[in-house]
Structure formats: structure tokens, C-alpha cells
Write a protein that holds these residues in place. Sequence first.
Motif, mmCIF file in Angstrom:
data_model
loop_
_atom_site.group_PDB
_atom_site.id
_atom_site.type_symbol
_atom_site.label_atom_id
_atom_site.label_comp_id
_atom_site.label_asym_id
_atom_site.label_seq_id
_atom_site.Cartn_x
_atom_site.Cartn_y
_atom_site.Cartn_z
ATOM 1 N N ALA A 95 16.203 47.582 47.772
ATOM 2 C CA ALA A 95 17.614 47.568 48.154
ATOM 3 C C ALA A 95 18.034 48.960 48.612
ATOM 4 C CB ALA A 95 18.477 47.130 46.969
ATOM 5 N N GLY A 96 19.096 49.009 49.402
ATOM 6 C CA GLY A 96 19.604 50.292 49.867
ATOM 7 C C GLY A 96 21.082 50.222 50.199
ATOM 8 N N ARG A 97 21.665 51.404 50.402
ATOM 9 C CA ARG A 97 23.089 51.500 50.772
ATOM 10 C C ARG A 97 23.250 51.343 52.274
ATOM 11 N NH1 ARG A 97 27.174 54.224 47.949
ATOM 12 N NH2 ARG A 97 27.688 55.035 49.989
ATOM 13 N N PRO A 98 24.305 50.662 52.700
ATOM 14 C CA PRO A 98 24.532 50.502 54.137
ATOM 15 C C PRO A 98 24.917 51.816 54.801
ATOM 16 C CG PRO A 98 26.390 49.668 52.902
ATOM 17 C CD PRO A 98 25.347 50.032 51.899
ATOM 18 N N VAL A 99 24.799 51.849 56.124
ATOM 19 C CA VAL A 99 25.141 53.048 56.895
ATOM 20 C C VAL A 99 26.626 53.374 56.728
ATOM 21 C CG1 VAL A 99 25.257 54.033 59.220
ATOM 22 C CG2 VAL A 99 23.275 52.655 58.532
ATOM 23 N N GLU A 100 27.491 52.388 56.886
ATOM 24 C CA GLU A 100 28.944 52.567 56.698
ATOM 25 C C GLU A 100 29.389 51.637 55.571
ATOM 26 O OE1 GLU A 100 30.362 51.637 60.649
ATOM 27 O OE2 GLU A 100 30.303 53.744 61.233
ATOM 28 N N PRO A 101 29.455 52.149 54.342
ATOM 29 C CA PRO A 101 29.760 51.273 53.206
ATOM 30 C C PRO A 101 31.224 50.829 53.097
ATOM 31 C CG PRO A 101 29.241 53.496 52.443
ATOM 32 C CD PRO A 101 29.077 53.489 53.926
ATOM 33 N N ARG A 102 32.156 51.571 53.682
ATOM 34 C CA ARG A 102 33.583 51.250 53.482
ATOM 35 C C ARG A 102 34.296 51.013 54.804
ATOM 36 N NH1 ARG A 102 32.817 55.301 49.533
ATOM 37 N NH2 ARG A 102 33.153 54.478 47.448
ATOM 38 N N ALA A 103 35.250 50.064 54.727
ATOM 39 C CA ALA A 103 36.162 49.823 55.843
ATOM 40 C C ALA A 103 37.481 49.355 55.243
ATOM 41 C CB ALA A 103 35.603 48.767 56.797
ATOM 42 N N GLU A 104 38.563 49.572 55.984
ATOM 43 C CA GLU A 104 39.884 49.169 55.496
ATOM 44 C C GLU A 104 40.717 48.590 56.622
ATOM 45 O OE1 GLU A 104 42.070 52.152 53.412
ATOM 46 O OE2 GLU A 104 40.409 52.638 52.085
ATOM 47 N N THR A 105 41.502 47.592 56.250
ATOM 48 C CA THR A 105 42.575 47.117 57.116
ATOM 49 C C THR A 105 43.860 47.544 56.418
ATOM 50 O OG1 THR A 105 42.924 44.955 56.064
ATOM 51 C CG2 THR A 105 41.165 45.086 57.725
ATOM 52 N N ALA A 106 44.992 47.169 56.955
ATOM 53 C CA ALA A 106 46.259 47.526 56.310
ATOM 54 C C ALA A 106 46.374 46.901 54.917
ATOM 55 C CB ALA A 106 47.436 47.090 57.180
ATOM 56 N N ARG A 107 45.721 45.737 54.725
ATOM 57 C CA ARG A 107 45.880 45.030 53.450
ATOM 58 C C ARG A 107 44.609 44.899 52.621
ATOM 59 N NH1 ARG A 107 47.819 39.509 55.220
ATOM 60 N NH2 ARG A 107 46.316 39.920 56.843
ATOM 61 N N LEU A 108 43.450 45.145 53.196
ATOM 62 C CA LEU A 108 42.194 44.851 52.516
ATOM 63 C C LEU A 108 41.217 46.013 52.630
ATOM 64 C CD1 LEU A 108 40.878 42.342 51.095
ATOM 65 C CD2 LEU A 108 39.782 41.851 53.273
ATOM 66 N N ASN A 132 42.536 43.967 47.379
ATOM 67 C CA ASN A 132 43.862 43.814 47.990
ATOM 68 C C ASN A 132 44.596 45.133 47.804
ATOM 69 O OD1 ASN A 132 46.458 43.192 48.767
ATOM 70 N ND2 ASN A 132 46.731 41.530 47.307
ATOM 71 N N GLN A 133 44.919 45.807 48.906
ATOM 72 C CA GLN A 133 45.676 47.055 48.801
ATOM 73 C C GLN A 133 47.107 46.891 49.288
ATOM 74 O OE1 GLN A 133 42.971 49.868 50.557
ATOM 75 N NE2 GLN A 133 43.561 49.301 52.621
ATOM 76 N N SER A 134 47.563 45.635 49.365
ATOM 77 C CA SER A 134 48.960 45.393 49.738
ATOM 78 C C SER A 134 49.792 45.195 48.467
ATOM 79 C CB SER A 134 49.073 44.152 50.633
ATOM 80 O OG SER A 134 48.889 42.977 49.879
ATOM 81 N N SER A 135 51.079 45.033 48.634
ATOM 82 C CA SER A 135 51.967 44.830 47.483
ATOM 83 C C SER A 135 52.248 43.345 47.230
ATOM 84 C CB SER A 135 53.285 45.584 47.707
ATOM 85 O OG SER A 135 53.893 45.133 48.901
ATOM 86 N N ASN A 136 51.565 42.463 47.966
ATOM 87 C CA ASN A 136 51.745 41.020 47.798
ATOM 88 C C ASN A 136 50.408 40.354 47.510
ATOM 89 O OD1 ASN A 136 54.539 41.086 48.563
ATOM 90 N ND2 ASN A 136 53.866 41.315 50.682
ATOM 91 N N ASP A 137 50.457 39.124 46.969
ATOM 92 C CA ASP A 137 49.240 38.340 46.827
ATOM 93 C C ASP A 137 48.626 38.160 48.210
ATOM 94 O OD1 ASP A 137 49.813 38.169 44.161
ATOM 95 O OD2 ASP A 137 50.127 35.996 44.137
ATOM 96 N N LEU A 138 47.292 38.134 48.279
ATOM 97 C CA LEU A 138 46.601 38.061 49.562
ATOM 98 C C LEU A 138 45.517 36.991 49.499
ATOM 99 C CD1 LEU A 138 46.196 39.294 52.396
ATOM 100 C CD2 LEU A 138 44.597 40.911 51.343
ATOM 101 N N LEU A 139 45.610 36.007 50.390
ATOM 102 C CA LEU A 139 44.595 34.967 50.511
ATOM 103 C C LEU A 139 43.487 35.492 51.419
ATOM 104 C CD1 LEU A 139 43.655 32.039 49.995
ATOM 105 C CD2 LEU A 139 44.836 31.427 52.112
ATOM 106 N N VAL A 140 42.262 35.527 50.880
ATOM 107 C CA VAL A 140 41.109 36.021 51.639
ATOM 108 C C VAL A 140 40.115 34.873 51.793
ATOM 109 C CG1 VAL A 140 39.270 37.742 51.765
ATOM 110 C CG2 VAL A 140 41.443 38.314 50.641
ATOM 111 N N PRO A 141 40.049 34.266 52.977
ATOM 112 C CA PRO A 141 39.079 33.190 53.195
ATOM 113 C C PRO A 141 37.718 33.763 53.591
ATOM 114 C CG PRO A 141 40.445 33.431 55.130
ATOM 115 C CD PRO A 141 40.954 34.434 54.105
ATOM 116 N N ILE A 142 36.659 33.026 53.304
ATOM 117 C CA ILE A 142 35.320 33.474 53.703
ATOM 118 C C ILE A 142 35.218 33.575 55.218
ATOM 119 C CG2 ILE A 142 34.237 31.188 53.760
ATOM 120 C CD1 ILE A 142 32.664 34.419 52.368
#
Length: 195
Positions: free
Chosen positions: A84-97, A119-129
Motif C-alpha cells: 500500500a502507499g499514499r496517493p500523489v495528492e491526498p487531499r481535496a476540498e470543495t466549499a462543503r466537503l 462535512n465542512q459546512s454548517s448544515n447536514d450534507l447528503l453525500v451520494p456515492i
Amino acid sequence: MFERSRGIPIWFWGALLAVLLILLSTRGRFAPANDDLSQIFAAQPTPASLVPGFTLPSLTLGNLPSELEQRARELLVRLGAGAAGRPVEPRAETARLRIHIQELQPVSGGLQVLGTVTNQSSNDLLVPISAFELRDSSGVSYSAGGGASVTLRPGASTPLELSVPLPEDRGLLLITNLPPDPPVEQRLIVVPGGL
């Protein structure tokens, strides 16, 4: 007049059958359903001629900043050795996720992508696959079937486990698209050249 049976009481057989049915219906897992986003992704060819504006992802070492190139080379060596290994770019962000991929793990028939979403928003967030798509360096898209999803409370996280039948020597891109936020891309595997 009535004799007591010396065998096992009928209520015992009923209880045993109930326990077996519960185990079968939960597949032996007693954790609540859909607490995490775990899916097997299947290849969905994406011919460039059918998708307006489609371009192959840039997943070659020559397109990386020098600080990421060494990480990419180390990952290729580890994956080539079956580790196993770490990905090249491990992190990404949107305004809410926030998407954090901790590990890429070779498995029989492909690769497992292991991480978390928060979830980095101030509301509940539905995350579909369906918010997650993987695309390899040859342009093949991988997506999950079904409608698995999770609702995250503000600040809450859940595991993200994606299995993909990725052929050897291909780069891999994770695209997260959770409208109305614009999509974000993470280069997980970058290859020396070609595919």
C-alpha cells in the motif's frame, strides 16, 4: 396423561432460526447500514468523441511539480511490490466537503482507495456515492452502481472505500462532483508516460 418430551423444546428451534435469519440479513455485520461509502466501481468507457469538451486526464510524471514527482515515484514502487502507499495528492476540498485519501492498496483484481470525507459546512450534507468518479489515464471512467449515500452532520466524517479494477501501469484520478460546488480532482496515481 401428558408426557414431557425429553428433546429440545420447540421455542429453542424458533429462537435459533430467528438468529440465523438476522445474521443472513445483516451479512454478519451489526453496524448500522450506510455509515460509510464503500463501493465497487465498474469501468464505463468514455470515448472522447462522444463527450464534448472531454480531455484525457494529465497523469504523467512530467506534468507534476518536482515536490510531488518523488512521492509519485515512491508510490509506483510500493504498488509494484504489492504494498500500500499514499496517493500523489491526498487531499481535496470543495466549499462543503473535504476528501482525504489516506491509502491506495493493491487488491485482487485492482486497487482499493481508502480515505474519509468530512462535512465542512454548517448544515447536514447528503453525500451520494455518485458524487465520486474515478478516471484512469487512458480515459476509462469508473463509477459505482446503486444509490448508496450518507448524511453527514456538520463536522462529521465517514470512511470512503472505493474498489476499482484498475489495470497495471495506469494513472488514476478521483473526481468529486457534489453540486452546486464545482468538481475537484485529485491525482492519485501518476505514471512515467504513455498511459
